[in-house]
Design a protein around this motif. Structure first.
Motif, PDB file in Angstrom:
ATOM      1  N   PHE A 109       0.808  -1.209   0.000  1.00  0.00           N
ATOM      2  CA  PHE A 109       0.000   0.000   0.000  1.00  0.00           C
ATOM      3  C   PHE A 109       0.848   1.269   0.000  1.00  0.00           C
ATOM      4  N   GLY A 110       2.155   1.117  -0.242  1.00  0.00           N
ATOM      5  CA  GLY A 110       3.034   2.275  -0.314  1.00  0.00           C
ATOM      6  C   GLY A 110       3.482   2.802   1.026  1.00  0.00           C
ATOM      7  N   GLU A 111       3.259   2.040   2.114  1.00  0.00           N
ATOM      8  CA  GLU A 111       3.697   2.475   3.440  1.00  0.00           C
ATOM      9  C   GLU A 111       5.199   2.233   3.591  1.00  0.00           C
ATOM     10  N   LEU A 112       5.897   3.216   4.138  1.00  0.00           N
ATOM     11  CA  LEU A 112       7.339   3.123   4.361  1.00  0.00           C
ATOM     12  C   LEU A 112       7.580   2.749   5.813  1.00  0.00           C
ATOM     13  N   ILE A 113       8.332   1.660   6.030  1.00  0.00           N
ATOM     14  CA  ILE A 113       8.528   1.113   7.372  1.00  0.00           C
ATOM     15  C   ILE A 113      10.004   0.846   7.597  1.00  0.00           C
ATOM     16  N   GLY A 114      10.469   1.145   8.820  1.00  0.00           N
ATOM     17  CA  GLY A 114      11.837   0.839   9.195  1.00  0.00           C
ATOM     18  C   GLY A 114      11.875   0.071  10.494  1.00  0.00           C
ATOM     19  N   ALA A 115      13.031  -0.555  10.775  1.00  0.00           N
ATOM     20  CA  ALA A 115      13.116  -1.356  11.989  1.00  0.00           C
ATOM     21  C   ALA A 115      14.539  -1.406  12.513  1.00  0.00           C
ATOM     22  N   PHE A 116      14.607  -1.600  13.840  1.00  0.00           N
ATOM     23  CA  PHE A 116      15.892  -1.704  14.543  1.00  0.00           C
ATOM     24  C   PHE A 116      15.581  -2.256  15.917  1.00  0.00           C
ATOM     25  N   TRP A 157      -0.770  -5.091  -8.022  1.00  0.00           N
ATOM     26  CA  TRP A 157       0.502  -4.906  -8.712  1.00  0.00           C
ATOM     27  C   TRP A 157       0.780  -6.002  -9.744  1.00  0.00           C
ATOM     28  N   MET A 158      -0.198  -6.850 -10.040  1.00  0.00           N
ATOM     29  CA  MET A 158       0.038  -7.932 -11.001  1.00  0.00           C
ATOM     30  C   MET A 158      -0.017  -7.402 -12.433  1.00  0.00           C
ATOM     31  N   GLU A 159       0.847  -7.952 -13.259  1.00  0.00           N
ATOM     32  CA  GLU A 159       0.915  -7.528 -14.656  1.00  0.00           C
ATOM     33  C   GLU A 159       0.305  -8.558 -15.600  1.00  0.00           C
ATOM     34  N   SER A 160       0.063  -9.773 -15.118  1.00  0.00           N
ATOM     35  CA  SER A 160      -0.452 -10.826 -15.993  1.00  0.00           C
ATOM     36  C   SER A 160      -1.913 -10.571 -16.339  1.00  0.00           C
ATOM     37  N   GLU A 161      -2.326 -11.095 -17.473  1.00  0.00           N
ATOM     38  CA  GLU A 161      -3.699 -10.908 -17.938  1.00  0.00           C
ATOM     39  C   GLU A 161      -4.661 -11.671 -17.032  1.00  0.00           C
ATOM     40  N   GLY A 202      -1.507  -0.276  -9.111  1.00  0.00           N
ATOM     41  CA  GLY A 202      -1.370   0.794  -8.136  1.00  0.00           C
ATOM     42  C   GLY A 202      -2.244   0.540  -6.924  1.00  0.00           C
ATOM     43  N   VAL A 203      -2.520   1.600  -6.167  1.00  0.00           N
ATOM     44  CA  VAL A 203      -3.307   1.507  -4.936  1.00  0.00           C
ATOM     45  C   VAL A 203      -4.526   2.415  -5.065  1.00  0.00           C
ATOM     46  N   ASP A 204      -5.719   1.841  -4.854  1.00  0.00           N
ATOM     47  CA  ASP A 204      -6.951   2.627  -4.878  1.00  0.00           C
ATOM     48  C   ASP A 204      -7.939   1.956  -3.924  1.00  0.00           C
TER      49      ASP A 204
END
Length: 673
Positions: free
Chosen positions: A237-244, A312-316, A362-364
């Protein structure tokens, strides 16, 4: 996608979760964690601000040691990365879908001193492996040097010889170098994101030009996790995540990729890992995240349902069908938003079907409005959507249907809750207290439960909550659907009447007890006494104060606060007085009464000088450096050992007190027989 030789554990994201199907890797948006010899999945639980870490596909023939800069490639469902296990080589490896590790090529032979923080990921088109490494060795360019240059190595994974193109990184900020423990490629834009240790901010990287923007985002404080992000990922979903992790906890951080700021933090007790770990995910999948807004509703009221779809799939694809189901009796009123087209069926029922939808990459989202029927019993209900008819072979997934996920739990593909409440018993009908020079917000319901309700206040306002500046009773009528209730909300005047009494004169040496009179609607919880602007007493029960002033003028102030947070202050001025008793006549006739003229005070005071003069101004008596209250050093009515004439004499004296005050006084004394 990242790199680090840190000793840590990390984490995150997944709405549908990565799993093993026949012990095979799948591209379904989950986070994969690679330690020195194992693969794990990290699953967030934002609802409880924590996350879980179950094991994933077994990995065979994985030598223990640091694996770095890994990325998931959807085209062959393999994990690519580098290791340093055959010194002095940096080797390109691949973990195949079945978990076996395969060495593909020795990329570099620069020796140990050329090591540095390496980070990597796959480009958006999945063809190239992007690797970022410092230039030069540590002896010439220490790792802490912010001007140490970096290169981007673009490794062609479709070339059997793994050919490499090299770009020199250029930066937009003052530092020519960057220290990035990990990068993640945005599935939407193809731009890389990471955290720069040198500037303490998020950075962006264009893998086609080598330009790093290390100046646009604000500085953020990551000292609580050690100032580095060994793992950074993008969700479907385009979320940016970091970890430590730090000494106590494993930490997962959600970032706003538009502002560069922290949005949310999840933690769990630290779980020690062996040296070296890295993370990657495959966001190029299909997933549905379902949220009910508001998720707390009442009979006859409506709520909105947001089905966020990452595709995000490109196949028919063939005929795809979207379904959304609600409890019996719930009514789907309308489709508020649907960018995918198709034939809509089921409006006015509890089950919606949209046939022949045409999702785009994409995301909708698909947004619905649903109504709770009259007579619905209070309790917890569930709803869930699905997308069927899918061909997900390109994701290494043979299933044809995906189900929506509740993003607030660590469970996968679980229904989203709807809480139906008893309106009358959920009302927050309480009395409010208004402090002077302030206002108070009046509300009946939590903010999350106010949707689709109508309000009518006695003030004429129609908002869910109002702000008032006067005490009194405020009436409100709340209605929605089939329910209407009226309430009176009292607002109590919380002003405190505080009085310390008037200013007063205090004889030096006396103790003053200040007992304030207080009229307050609530219990006084704080008493703060100040003398000359210095706090001398602060406690919940110190409702009186004693002092013996030493200054000629002393200001004493009292600040109080009651249980409602209302405050008041009063003060009093204490002025020292210096009382001296001097008789107006004495009779030095030897009868034992009033034979000596001397000065008296409540307590003995130093008498710097004491003099007596006759009517013509001639000195007849003088004493220095004596004290008051001492007849032995007073005037006995004799001059040069002769009895003084009867009549009026003038006197004057200078007294010096312990506080340094010098007090000069004078008067007349009559000498009588």
């Amino acid at each position: 996608m990242k790199a680090s030789t840190a000793l840590l554990l990390m984490c995150m994201l997944c709405l549908s979760g990565l799993k093993a199907q026949s012990d095979s890797l799948q591209c379904n948006g989950a986070l994969i964690l690679l330690t020195v010899d194992s693969l794990f999945e990290l699953i967030p639980n934002p609802g409880s601000n924590t996350f879980d870490r179950p094991p994933l596909v077994p990995v065979s023939a994985l030598e223990k040691g640091p694996h770095s800069a890994i990325g998931y490639r959807k085209t062959d469902h393999s994990i690519y990365g580098i290791d340093y296990l055959r010194f002095p080589y940096t080797r390109l490896f691949r973990i195949n879908p079945d978990g076996t590790k395969e060495i593909l090529d020795s990329l570099f032979n620069n020796g140990f001193d050329s090591w540095g923080i390496a980070s990597g990921d796959l480009t958006k088109d999945q063809r190239n492996f992007v690797l970022i490494r410092p230039v030069g060795d540590f002896s010439t360019f220490p790792e802490s040097d912010p001007n140490r240059l970096n290169n981007i190595f673009i490794i062609d994974l479709e070339d059997p010889s793994y050919s490499i193109d090299t770009l020199v990184i250029t930066t937009t900020g003052e530092n020519a170098g960057v220290s990035i423990s990990d990068i993640a490629i945005d599935p939407i834009s193809g731009i890389g994101y990471g955290f720069d240790y040198y500037t303490n901010r998020l950075i962006t990287l264009d893998p086609t030009t080598g330009v790093v923007d290390n100046s646009s985002f604000p500085v953020i404080d990551l000292s609580f996790i050690g100032d580095q992000l060994p793992a950074v990922w993008f969700s479907p979903f385009g979320e940016l995540i970091g970890a430590f992790n730090n000494d106590d906890s494993d930490v997962m951080i959600y970032f706003d990729k538009e502002t560069g700021l922290i949005e949310n933090v999840l933690t769990r007790p630290r779980q020690t890992l062996t040296d070296g770990f890295d993370g990657c995910s495959c966001p190029f999948t299909v997933a549905i995240s379902k949220q009910v807004k508001p998720d707390t509703v009442f009979n006859c009221l409506s709520f909105d349902v947001v089905n966020t779809i990452a595709y995000w799939m490109e196949s028919e694809q063939g005929e795809l069908t979207f379904r959304d189901s609600f409890p019996t009796g719930f009514l789907i009123e309308e489709v508020l938003y649907n960018p995918y087209g198709g034939q809509v069926e089921g409006l006015g029922t509890n089950q919606l079907v949209i046939k022949n939808i045409a999702p785009v990459i994409g995301v909708d989202s698909i947004i619905l409005r649903v109504k709770v029927p009259e007579g619905t019993a209070p309790g917890a209900y569930e709803c869930q959507a699905n997308l069927s008819g899918l061909n997900m072979k390109e994701l290494n997934n043979m299933e044809t249907t995906i189900y929506s996920d509740n993003p607030n739990t660590e469970l996968k593909a679980d229904p989203s809750p709807i809480w139906v409440l008893d309106f009358e018993h959920y009302i927050n009908q309480q009395a409010y207290t208004l402090c002077p020079d302030s206002s108070v917000h009046l509300s009946l319901l939590p903010a999350s439960s106010t949707g689709f309700l109508q309000y009518q206040w006695s003030t004429g306002q129609t908002a869910p909550s109002i702000e008032v500046q006067k005490a009194g009773n405020y009436a409100v009528t709340v209605s929605g659907g089939c329910q209407t209730y009226s309430f009176d909300i009292p607002v109590i005047d919380g002003a405190i009447d505080l009085n310390l009494g008037g200013d007063r004169s205090v004889p030096i040496g006396d103790m003053v007890v200040l007992d304030p009179t207080i009229d307050s609607e609530g219990i006084i919880t704080v008493y703060e006494w100040r003398v000359a602007d210095t706090i001398v007493q602060n406690c919940p029960a110190c409702n009186s104060f004693s002092l013996s002033p030493l200054s000629n003028s002393t200001n004493v102030a009292l600040s109080v606060e009651n249980q409602y947070g209302c405050e008041a202050e009063a003060e009093v001025q204490l002025t020292l007085s210096y009382p001296v008793y001097a008789p107006n006549a004495f009779s030095p006739n030897g009868d034992g009464y009033n034979d000596v003229f001397y000065l008296q005070t409540p307590e003995p005071v130093t008498l710097e000088s004491f003099t007596v003069f006759d009517r013509w101004g001639s000195l007849v008596f003088s004493r220095e450096h004596t004290i008051t209250n001492a007849p032995a050093v007073g005037w006995n009515g004799r001059v040069q050992n002769e009895a003084a004439a009867l009549g009026i004499y003038a006197w004057q004296a200078t007294l010096e007190y312990e506080n340094g005050h010098r007090h000069q006084i004078k008067g007349e004394i009559m000498l009588v027989q």
